[in-house]
Design a protein around this motif. Structure first.
Motif, short mmCIF file in Angstrom:
data_model
loop_
_atom_site.label_atom_id
_atom_site.label_comp_id
_atom_site.label_asym_id
_atom_site.label_seq_id
_atom_site.Cartn_x
_atom_site.Cartn_y
_atom_site.Cartn_z
N LEU A 13 0.83 -1.21 0.00
CA LEU A 13 0.00 0.00 0.00
C LEU A 13 0.87 1.26 0.00
O LEU A 13 0.55 2.24 -0.69
CB LEU A 13 -0.94 0.01 1.21
N ILE A 14 1.96 1.24 0.75
CA ILE A 14 2.87 2.39 0.77
C ILE A 14 3.51 2.56 -0.60
O ILE A 14 3.64 3.68 -1.11
CB ILE A 14 3.92 2.24 1.88
N LEU A 15 3.92 1.45 -1.23
CA LEU A 15 4.52 1.51 -2.56
C LEU A 15 3.53 2.09 -3.58
O LEU A 15 3.90 2.97 -4.38
CB LEU A 15 4.96 0.12 -3.02
N LYS A 35 10.28 19.58 -8.34
CA LYS A 35 9.83 18.22 -8.63
C LYS A 35 10.87 17.21 -8.19
O LYS A 35 10.55 16.20 -7.57
CB LYS A 35 9.55 18.05 -10.13
N LEU A 36 12.15 17.50 -8.51
CA LEU A 36 13.23 16.59 -8.14
C LEU A 36 13.31 16.42 -6.63
O LEU A 36 13.43 15.30 -6.12
CB LEU A 36 14.56 17.09 -8.71
N LEU A 37 13.22 17.52 -5.90
CA LEU A 37 13.29 17.44 -4.44
C LEU A 37 12.12 16.66 -3.86
O LEU A 37 12.30 15.84 -2.95
CB LEU A 37 13.34 18.84 -3.84
N TRP A 38 10.92 16.87 -4.38
CA TRP A 38 9.76 16.14 -3.88
C TRP A 38 9.86 14.65 -4.19
O TRP A 38 9.55 13.81 -3.35
CB TRP A 38 8.46 16.72 -4.47
N LEU A 45 12.21 8.59 1.79
CA LEU A 45 11.43 8.42 3.02
C LEU A 45 10.01 8.02 2.64
O LEU A 45 9.09 8.85 2.68
CB LEU A 45 11.42 9.73 3.82
N PRO A 46 9.80 6.76 2.28
CA PRO A 46 8.52 6.38 1.67
C PRO A 46 7.27 6.78 2.46
O PRO A 46 6.41 7.45 1.91
CB PRO A 46 8.63 4.86 1.55
#
Length: 63
Positions: A13-15, A35-38, A45-46
């Protein structure tokens, strides 16, 4: 030993949530650097990254 599936289902679910977040980040109007940072935050940090993105991250274009 007891090998339950609770952890596997939670991980799946996290994936799925992380993939959904990355797609929305890439479809947003944010700058390429943002975008890259997000994406890095969500990938590295999933669970925490997903939660932070949900409340503060860029969203995809909804027409």
């Amino acid at each position: 030993m007891n090998f339950g599936t609770g952890g596997g289902i939670l991980g799946l679910l996290i994936l799925i949530g992380d993939i959904w977040a990355v797609i929305n980040i890439l479809q947003s109007n944010a700058s390429m650097g943002a975008k890259l940072l997000w994406v890095l935050l969500v990938v590295l940090l999933p669970l925490l990254g997903l939660i932070i993105w949900f409340f503060a991250g860029p969203r995809g274009n909804k027409v």
